[in-house]
Design an enzyme around this catalytic site. Structure first.
Site, PDB file in Angstrom:
ATOM      1  N   ASP A 178      -5.915  -6.047  13.396  1.00 10.44           N
ATOM      2  CA  ASP A 178      -4.314  -5.353  12.310  1.00 10.44           C
ATOM      3  C   ASP A 178      -4.642  -3.767  11.853  1.00 10.44           C
ATOM      4  OD1 ASP A 178      -1.880  -5.076  11.422  1.00 10.44           O
ATOM      5  OD2 ASP A 178      -2.852  -5.538   9.641  1.00 10.44           O
TER       6      ASP A 178
HETATM    7  P1  ADP Z   1       1.232  -3.256  10.230  1.00 14.07           P
HETATM    8  O1  ADP Z   1       1.412  -4.282  12.149  1.00 14.07           O
HETATM    9  O2  ADP Z   1       0.807  -1.351  10.756  1.00 14.07           O
HETATM   10  O3  ADP Z   1       0.384  -4.039   9.515  1.00 14.07           O
HETATM   11  P2  ADP Z   1       3.766  -3.979   9.848  1.00 14.07           P
HETATM   12  O4  ADP Z   1       4.115  -4.955  11.529  1.00 14.07           O
HETATM   13  O5  ADP Z   1       3.991  -4.232   8.997  1.00 14.07           O
HETATM   14  O6  ADP Z   1       2.480  -2.820  10.371  1.00 14.07           O
HETATM   15  O7  ADP Z   1       4.963  -3.096  10.083  1.00 14.07           O
HETATM   16  C1  ADP Z   1       5.248  -2.030  11.224  1.00 14.07           C
HETATM   17  C2  ADP Z   1       6.550  -0.647  11.184  1.00 14.07           C
HETATM   18  O8  ADP Z   1       7.433  -0.828  10.400  1.00 14.07           O
HETATM   19  C3  ADP Z   1       6.093   0.040   9.584  1.00 14.07           C
HETATM   20  O9  ADP Z   1       5.274   1.242   9.939  1.00 14.07           O
HETATM   21  C4  ADP Z   1       6.591   0.597   8.872  1.00 14.07           C
HETATM   22  O10 ADP Z   1       7.648   1.691   9.668  1.00 14.07           O
HETATM   23  C5  ADP Z   1       8.381  -0.763   9.360  1.00 14.07           C
HETATM   24  N1  ADP Z   1       7.775  -1.322   7.740  1.00 14.07           N
HETATM   25  C6  ADP Z   1       7.759  -2.360   7.660  1.00 14.07           C
HETATM   26  N2  ADP Z   1       8.172  -2.997   6.571  1.00 14.07           N
HETATM   27  C7  ADP Z   1       8.214  -2.079   5.827  1.00 14.07           C
HETATM   28  C8  ADP Z   1       8.858  -1.983   5.056  1.00 14.07           C
HETATM   29  N3  ADP Z   1       9.163  -3.161   3.722  1.00 14.07           N
HETATM   30  N4  ADP Z   1       9.475  -1.520   4.152  1.00 14.07           N
HETATM   31  C9  ADP Z   1       9.512   0.317   5.177  1.00 14.07           C
HETATM   32  N5  ADP Z   1       8.901   0.194   6.208  1.00 14.07           N
HETATM   33  C10 ADP Z   1       9.332  -0.758   6.729  1.00 14.07           C
HETATM   34 MG    MG Z   2      -0.195  -5.304   8.620  1.00 13.70          MG
END
Ligand code: ADP
Ligand code: MG
Length: 622
Positions: free
Chosen positions: A316
């Protein structure tokens, strides 16, 4: 005791230097025989009762083999051999038991890391020493330099460096100030802390760790089950072979019956699968315990095995390859909204989210002293963003997926091309603005991925819900070749499943809560920074307690070493026994040699090898 009688009997039997009449010698030999018989009985007592109950259940195990060998040796008039088998096998049993106890005791030491007493501060300010076990959430305790922290908690007053090696495996002290979390079992280096308990005494990180390591030790690795199944067929087979050896050659007039009976007995002794059966549990338990003491919790032998066999690993991005501590770099507005408003709405909507993005936005709003707005409704959409009602307005905040029907401002692409994470804020009808954030790459990410490649994990894949540009920027800085961006949580699961179609074993490193489905889908789900998050400890298959990637190559190295050792132990025990068996049938290997080499030797080898595992340290580099 058995050994004393054995040696004593031998001394009497061979002490023929006194030039006396043959009559004297006869008596002496009889005395020797009696002493040896007592030795055989005492030692044999470890096996006789178990052999009997085994026979009643139609199970021929090592106790049966030993009993037949001891009784057989007595019957053919070889009391020295009988006493030797009884004494040496009892000693081997003792050695093996000691090895298992030793490995388990290492966990008990983890329990003892928490102090027995704590200085509880009563409401009236009076300090009182209480047993640590009685501490409850909300209790206030004082810890002085050199003392161990009795409970998981938050610093309320004071400042100090804390050695957290016991929990995270990281030996460099971490500095703690008011508000920081601390863990039971860690040591205050200098300074003084007042700590408010955030858990009950039975629920601390270290208590969980110990509980889980114990559970892990109780679970049997797949190879262990395999060896047991093998032993179930092995013992009767060899018993049959021994019987044939005793009966068949004399039938054809080859040598005396007594000679072949002795060879058959030697075969029985060699057939004992003890070293084989003990090899795996001792090694696995040592590895699990040693890993736990170095800040890596492995939930069972099966994960240890899988991790050692991994050649594909998915990572991740946020919080795993990067630190996950984002900071807001830009706030852009469109449609005549004000920066204040955009930040205020965003911070309000994020106030209930635990995402690293949320934390960064709330912090930025607080620093800029933006007016707080009331939130009435909140919904988190994992991997996409949040939807909330702020000040009566239904706000959306997150990826472009939240605004499928709206035209997005050109500034979005511009910010993304700078390698920033961008969240869009708006409602159903229009976009108000964008917030760009930046994360810091973990300084050792590139080196760690390189080490993993050296350890044979060549297939490396980064999964992220973030945009392509950010993903590629991180990928190029870490030398990871394969990137999948803009993934929703269920798509991460799909990618892991795809990987599993090509590789038997797939490991996934993630930050626990967020990536739980993908971690569960992987053969081995590895979570980082578990010390700070109890939920993560419970869900992951492997938990790296410290928030540091360097534990990952250590865990892999440990797992590979364990796998190799287990296989080496089994292979060498089998080879040794095969050679001895051939020698026994050929009449070269006597009963005594069979006992000494075939069992004691194998047991000692296995135990020594297991101890080597305990010497592997996280800071070693290949
Ligand atoms: P990663 O795979 O990098 O851990 P996530 O799956 O948690 O990221 O989130 C993917 C995308 O969704 C983030 O880059 C953001 O654009 C959006 N996102 C997720 N959760 C939030 C939140 N609480 N507030 C704003 N944007 C969010
Ligand atoms: Mg993550």
């Amino acid at each position: 005791m058995s050994g004393v009688f054995w040696l004593g009997g031998m001394v009497i039997a061979f002490n023929t230097t006194v030039p006396h009449a043959a009559g004297w010698l006869r008596v002496r030999l009889d005395i020797a025989g009696l002493v040896l018989l007592v030795g055989a009985l005492i030692g044999g007592w470890n096996f006789f009762p178990k052999a009997l109950s085994g026979i009643r259940k139609f199970r021929l195990d090592m106790n049966f083999l030993m009993t037949v060998a001891i009784v057989g040796a007595v019957l053919i008039g070889e009391p020295i051999e009988a006493a030797a088998i009884a004494a040496l096998f009892s000693f081997a049993e003792l050695l093996e038991a000691a090895a298992v106890v030793r490995a388990r005791r290492a966990v008990e030491e983890l329990v003892r890391l928490t102090p027995e007493q704590a200085s509880l501060v009563r409401e009236n300010g009076v300090e009182e020493a209480v047993p640590t076990g009685s501490l409850r959430i909300g209790d206030l305790v004082r810890v002085r330099p050199g003392e161990k922290i009795p409970i998981d908690g938050r610093v309320m007053d004071g400042e100090s460096g804390v050695d957290e090696a016991n929990v995270t495996g990281e030996s460099i002290p971490v500095s703690k100030v008011v508000g920081d979390p601390v863990y039971a079992g860690t040591t205050i280096v200098e300074g003084y802390l007042e700590i408010e308990a955030t858990t009950d005494a039975s629920d601390t990180t270290i208590a969980r760790l110990v509980r889980l390591v114990r559970q892990a030790q109780a679970r049997r690795a797949p190879i262990e089950r395999y060896v047991d199944r093998f032993a179930r067929y092995y013992t009767p087979t060899v018993t049959a072979l021994a019987a044939l050896t005793m009966v068949v050659p004399p039938l054809f007039g080859l040598g005396t019956g007594l000679d072949w009976f002795t060879r058959g007995l030697a075969l029985l002794v060699i057939a004992c699968p003890c070293a084989l059966v003990i090899a795996t549990p001792v090694t696995v338990v040592s590895a699990l315990t040693s890993a736990a003491r170095n800040g890596v919790l492995i939930k069972g032998g099966e994960y240890l095995e899988a991790l050692g066999a991994t050649c594909a690993m998915a990572f991740d991005k946020t919080g795993s390859l990067t630190e996950g501590r984002l900071s807001v770099t830009d706030v852009r507005v469109v449609n005549k909204a004000s920066k204040e408003l955009v930040l205020g709405l965003a911070a309000a909507a994020e106030s209930r989210s635990e995402h690293p993005i949320a934390r960064a936005i709330v912090e930025k709003a607080r620093n800029d002293q933006v007016k707080e707005l009331p939130v009435t409704d909140f919904e988190a959409r994992p991997g996409i963003g949040v939807v909330a009602t702020v000040d009566g307005l239904e706000i959306r905040l997150g990826t472009t997926d939240l605004f499928p029907d709206l035209d997005l401002p050109p500034a979005l692409e511009e910010l993304e091309s700078e390698g920033k994470t961008v969240v869009v804020i708006g409602d159903a009808d229009k976009v108000f603005g964008m917030i760009a954030l930046e994360d810091t790459l973990r300084p050792n990410a590139r080196a760690v991925l390189g080490q993993l490649r050296k350890l044979g994990i060549h297939e490396q894949l980064m999964l992220t819900g973030d945009n392509e540009a950010v993903a590629r920027a991180v990928a190029s800085k870490t030398d990871i070749s394969d990137v999948r961006a803009r993934l929703l949580p269920h798509e991460k699961v799909q990618v892991v499943e795809e990987l599993k179609a090509h590789h038997k074993v797939v490991a996934m490193l993630g930050d626990g809560v967020n990536d739980a489905p993908a971690l569960a889908a992987a053969t081995v789900g590895i979570a980082m920074g578990a010390a700070g998050s109890p939920a993560t400890i419970e869900t992951a298959d492997v938990a790296l307690m410290a928030d540091d990637l360097k534990a990952l190559p250590y865990a892999v190295r440990m797992a590979q070493l364990t796998r190799r050792l287990v296989r080496f132990n089994i292979a060498s025990a089998l080879t040794l026994k095969l050679l001895l068996a051939v020698g026994a049938v050929g009449g070269v290997v006597t009963l005594l040699v069979a006992v000494l080499v075939g069992d004691m030797g194998a047991s000692i080898l296995v135990t020594l090898n297991a101890m080597r595992l305990a010497q592997t340290r996280p800071n070693m580099t290949d």
